[in-house]
Write a protein that holds these residues in place. Structure first.
Motif, PDB file in Angstrom:
ATOM      1  N   LYS A   2     -22.092  -1.885  31.941  1.00 23.07           N
ATOM      2  CA  LYS A   2     -20.997  -1.487  32.816  1.00 23.07           C
ATOM      3  C   LYS A   2     -21.051   0.018  33.089  1.00 23.07           C
ATOM      4  O   LYS A   2     -21.377   0.819  32.216  1.00 23.07           O
ATOM      5  CB  LYS A   2     -19.663  -1.849  32.157  1.00 23.07           C
ATOM      6  N   HIS A   4     -19.340   3.527  33.697  1.00 21.60           N
ATOM      7  CA  HIS A   4     -18.075   4.080  33.225  1.00 21.60           C
ATOM      8  C   HIS A   4     -17.833   5.516  33.696  1.00 21.60           C
ATOM      9  O   HIS A   4     -18.770   6.304  33.828  1.00 21.60           O
ATOM     10  CB  HIS A   4     -18.037   4.097  31.685  1.00 21.60           C
ATOM     11  N   ALA A   6     -15.662   8.304  31.810  1.00 19.98           N
ATOM     12  CA  ALA A   6     -15.080   8.419  30.472  1.00 19.98           C
ATOM     13  C   ALA A   6     -14.322   9.725  30.298  1.00 19.98           C
ATOM     14  O   ALA A   6     -14.539  10.711  31.007  1.00 19.98           O
ATOM     15  CB  ALA A   6     -16.187   8.343  29.415  1.00 19.98           C
ATOM     16  N   THR A  34     -16.008   3.012  39.223  1.00 18.23           N
ATOM     17  CA  THR A  34     -16.449   2.758  37.860  1.00 18.23           C
ATOM     18  C   THR A  34     -15.272   2.273  37.020  1.00 18.23           C
ATOM     19  O   THR A  34     -14.124   2.286  37.474  1.00 18.23           O
ATOM     20  CB  THR A  34     -17.035   4.039  37.227  1.00 18.23           C
ATOM     21  N   LEU A  37     -13.096   4.606  30.630  1.00 15.95           N
ATOM     22  CA  LEU A  37     -13.434   4.442  29.224  1.00 15.95           C
ATOM     23  C   LEU A  37     -12.888   5.631  28.439  1.00 15.95           C
ATOM     24  O   LEU A  37     -13.046   6.779  28.849  1.00 15.95           O
ATOM     25  CB  LEU A  37     -14.959   4.383  29.045  1.00 15.95           C
ATOM     26  N   ASP A  74     -10.316  -0.172  27.620  1.00 17.03           N
ATOM     27  CA  ASP A  74     -11.657   0.034  27.074  1.00 17.03           C
ATOM     28  C   ASP A  74     -11.684   1.331  26.263  1.00 17.03           C
ATOM     29  O   ASP A  74     -11.741   2.437  26.832  1.00 17.03           O
ATOM     30  CB  ASP A  74     -12.675   0.076  28.207  1.00 17.03           C
TER      31      ASP A  74
END
Length: 202
Positions: A2, A4, A6, A34, A37, A74
């Motif tokens: 996946k 991400h 972040a 995206t 995270l 997440d």
């Protein structure tokens, strides 16, 4: 894997400043196509680097992770080991890209990380670019009356009766104390209503 966007940090207390950053992360991730995270640490960095200076934490680890996942589902918890502490900012960003598919990093406005002790947003952007990761910076959050919000300021406020409400305002949610009810001096009987004496968990 996946893709991400972040953000990283300790997020002790998951206070109003953290929540501002996490909402900004979600907007940035949506704009970039995206998934958001959150990368957090399993302990305060000082617990590894200078244990005697480790501050008392505002939240237990399980509560912190649950509070983070209530905002961004997440969440990855990374062990902050001596080896991890020696990574430069660029090496840490590369690890995020290779291990978690991080294509973009959205940082808090004053967040610093890496053994090379970078100080400017431009330096982090350059370290990210060298690792193939975009770096963006969130805006600063302040309370309605203009106070800066951080975990250290909240700890100070909560430690004094006169400023407890200021600490709770900065937190943005009630402060929870876990402990055992113990016998005190029976003052509650003298003031007309029952009280509870809490011995906090260490």
């Amino acid at each position: 894997m996946k893709r991400h966007t972040a953000t990283i940090g300790m997020f002790d207390g998951v206070h109003s400043g953290h929540r501002h950053l996490l909402e900004s992360l979600k907007r940035t991730a949506a704009a970039e196509g995206t998934a958001p995270l959150v990368v957090t640490m399993d302990r305060h960095p000082l617990a590894t680097l200078r244990p005697e200076l480790t501050p008392p934490l505002l939240m237990e680890a399980s509560e912190r992770i649950s509070a983070l996942r209530a905002i961004v589902p997440d969440v990855v918890e990374v062990p902050f080991t001596p080896e991890m502490s020696r990574l430069t900012a660029g090496e840490f960003i590369t690890m995020l890209r290779e291990r978690y598919g991080v294509e973009s990093l959205h940082l808090g406005f004053n967040h610093r990380f890496g053994s090379d002790r970078l100080t400017t947003h431009r330096q982090y952007a350059e370290a990210g670019a060298a690792a193939g990761v975009r770096v963006t910076i969130a805006t600063e959050y302040r309370t309605p009356d203009g106070r800066a919000v951080n975990s250290s300021a909240i700890r100070r406020s909560l430690s004094h009766f006169a400023t407890v409400m200021e600490g709770i305002e900065m937190l943005g949610h009630p402060y929870l104390i876990r402990g055992r009810v113990v016998h005190g001096r029976s003052v509650g009987r003298e003031i007309g209503f029952p009280t509870a004496n809490i011995e906090p968990h260490s």
